[in-house]
Design an enzyme around this catalytic site. Structure first.
Site, short mmCIF file in Angstrom:
data_model
loop_
_atom_site.label_atom_id
_atom_site.label_comp_id
_atom_site.label_asym_id
_atom_site.label_seq_id
_atom_site.Cartn_x
_atom_site.Cartn_y
_atom_site.Cartn_z
N HIS A 188 0.91 -0.88 0.38
CA HIS A 188 0.62 -0.27 0.02
C HIS A 188 1.37 1.10 -0.33
O HIS A 188 0.55 1.92 -0.82
CB HIS A 188 -0.75 0.21 0.89
CG HIS A 188 -1.57 1.00 1.30
ND1 HIS A 188 -3.10 0.79 1.73
CD2 HIS A 188 -1.84 2.48 1.76
CE1 HIS A 188 -3.71 2.45 1.65
NE2 HIS A 188 -2.45 3.12 2.18
N GLU A 189 1.78 1.44 0.58
CA GLU A 189 2.74 2.54 0.98
C GLU A 189 3.70 2.80 -0.56
O GLU A 189 3.52 3.99 -0.94
CB GLU A 189 3.71 2.73 2.23
CG GLU A 189 2.69 2.36 3.65
CD GLU A 189 1.99 3.44 3.51
OE1 GLU A 189 2.06 4.62 3.63
OE2 GLU A 189 0.61 3.26 4.12
N HIS A 192 1.82 4.70 -3.16
CA HIS A 192 2.10 6.06 -2.97
C HIS A 192 3.72 7.14 -2.96
O HIS A 192 3.84 7.15 -3.75
CB HIS A 192 2.27 6.19 -1.11
CG HIS A 192 0.31 6.41 -0.51
ND1 HIS A 192 -0.99 6.88 -1.28
CD2 HIS A 192 -0.02 5.14 0.19
CE1 HIS A 192 -2.12 6.49 -0.98
NE2 HIS A 192 -1.51 5.62 0.32
#
Length: 505
Positions: A188-189, A192
């Site tokens: 998920h990170e 980004h």
């Protein structure tokens, strides 16, 4: 510094540094605090390019109307800290003269009663370094191990009901689930991070911590469209992972260890995606809402205010609504008529989540205000007037020239007038007055490096980035032509930064 959210961890927004996200960010100039005996610079000196020449003393500064051929400015540096008074909205204004005097160069200031120099927290790396995907360091915070143990205990208890034949081995399976879940948090990170790098935004680090992960993106997206994409890719990847785990479930026997693990990972990633899509800062959904309002109004600050207040409303809803939903059985558990340990734990979890969201929303507003005022941090306005002196000039003579010219800094130049070093302010104060005629300025100077030369035109984040790149206590400020403009003290920038933080929008 922008921080993307992630994986169950509400992230302080870009209008947040956090770094270190639930607390105010430290001043961005990555320099060391000047020694306590350093002079307290005064903001009432005006100047243009450095006064005097190496060969002759400068003409004493005239009173009355300043010479219009020289740039007019004030330094927002010598006034009391915001903790001591309400900041004046004109503190950083380049055209407002201040009405108090300054000690001469070389004289220690009289300490103000009741004031203490703020202590800067020590710089931390962020935990255990796990690797550098795409060149970005990934750290595991100490709090992660506490959460991993908690997940192992809770999930192990669930496995005991579903697969009682595992016995004590269920805790090994539960530990594997905790690691696999945080691996999906890392994905998920990374979503980004990859989006930020694609948009040319530097990423300082990724940190896995108590309630998920944080991607520390140092700059804000330039357009609302990029802001929206940067926020959306994280929940999107979590949804994709949930779908992949669901497809993998179809290939294994239900009620087996692989089946239970895949089901748990699917549900956890689905929860992460849905939670982060909630439309309130500091969650990814809040950043998406901010981007939409920014696009409609054309004002990023308006978008931040709207998304932050929705985030605060969301925090109150979580605090009140989550325990009520659990108590009523709406989340799939049996309804309870009495208050038991599970009810207390649900209320505690809701309070923690609500506090994180509320704090993150407040940090978003605070950092948005800071970014609104950052352009007022101009190297030209914060620079001290400087006098050039040759290497073997006695300190007493150099101070006489500086005080006659109304200057607050000394630049050591060679025989051709080229700057070679800066006389450190703290070192001047450390020399007793009776020894100053026998001490050459070269013995108190710091050699100039390329990074210690900054343009007088730098302002805002560009100025802070230049200071971060080369930590020092003083910098030589030069015009585009290479002419010496003056000396910039990192302490002056720090004080102006704190004033900008304290000013209302």
């Amino acid at each position: 510094m922008v921080e993307s959210g992630g994986s169950g961890q509400p992230r302080p927004d870009s209008e947040e540094p956090a770094e270190r996200h639930a607390t105010p960010a430290p001043p961005p100039a990555a320099h060391q605090e000047p020694p306590a005996e350093a002079l307290d610079p005064s903001p009432d000196k005006r100047h243009g390019p450095s006064a005097g020449t190496p060969d002759e003393p400068p003409t004493p500064a005239k009173t009355g109307t300043p010479d219009e051929s020289k740039p007019q400015h004030e330094r927002a540096a010598g006034a009391p800290d915001p903790a001591d008074r309400t900041p004046d909205p004109a503190d950083l204004h380049p055209d407002r003269p201040l009405a108090h005097s300054t000690p001469a160069l070389g004289e220690p200031p009289t300490p103000a009663k009741g004031r203490r120099r703020p202590q800067r927290p020590p710089e931390t790396r962020g935990g255990l370094l796990m690797g550098r995907p795409f060149g970005v360091p990934v750290y595991v915070a100490p709090s992660w191990f506490l959460v991993a143990a908690l997940i192992t205990w809770v999930f192990g208890g669930q496995l005991d009901r579903v697969l009682p034949e595992l016995g004590a081995a269920r805790y090994l399976v539960a530990l594997f689930f905790a690691v696999a879940f945080y691996a999906s948090v890392l994905v998920h990170e990374l979503a980004h991070t990859i989006a930020a790098l694609r948009f040319g935004l530097p990423v300082r680090r990724i940190q896995l911590q108590f309630f998920g992960g944080v991607s520390e993106i140092e700059k804000e997206a330039e357009t609302p469209g990029r802001e929206f994409v940067l926020a959306f890719v994280g929940p999107l990847l979590s949804l994709v992972l949930a779908g992949l785990f669901y497809l993998a479930m179809q290939t294994v026997e239900p009620g087996t260890v692989p089946g239970v693990l895949l089901a748990g990972l699917m549900i956890s990633n689905l929860i992460v995606a849905i939670f982060n899509l909630l439309p309130g800062l500091p969650l990814d959904g809040g950043r998406m809402l901010r981007a939409v309002v920014w696009k409609i109004t054309g004002k990023p600050m308006t978008g931040t205010i709207a998304a932050a207040w929705v985030g605060r409303a969301l925090a109150v809803s979580v605090l009140i609504g989550l325990p009520l939903l659990t108590q009523s059985g709406a989340l799939g558990s049996e309804a309870e008529d009495s208050v038991g340990m599970d009810t207390v734990l649900d209320a505690l979890l809701a309070a923690i989540l609500a506090a994180i969201i509320w704090t993150g929303a407040g940090n978003s507003l605070r950092m948005a205000r800071l970014r609104e005022h950052l352009p007022e941090l101009r190297a030209r306005n914060l620079t001290r007037r400087a006098v050039p002196v040759e290497t073997n000039t006695p300190l007493s003579e150099a101070l006489r020239r500086a005080n006659d010219a109304g200057a607050r800094a000394l630049v050591v130049v060679d025989a051709h007038g080229e700057p070679v070093s800066l006389v450190r302010e703290a070192a001047i104060v450390g020399v007793p007055e009776h020894r100053r005629p026998w001490v050459a300025v070269s013995g108190l100077a710091q050699d100039l490096t390329d990074g210690m030369r900054v343009s007088a035109e730098l302002a805002g984040e560009d100025l802070l980035d230049a200071l971060r790149a080369t930590p020092a206590t003083e910098y030589l400020v030069v015009e585009e032509t290479g002419e010496i403009y003056g000396v910039l003290s990192a302490a002056d920038v720090e004080r102006a930064f704190v004033k900008a933080m304290a000013r209302p929008s």
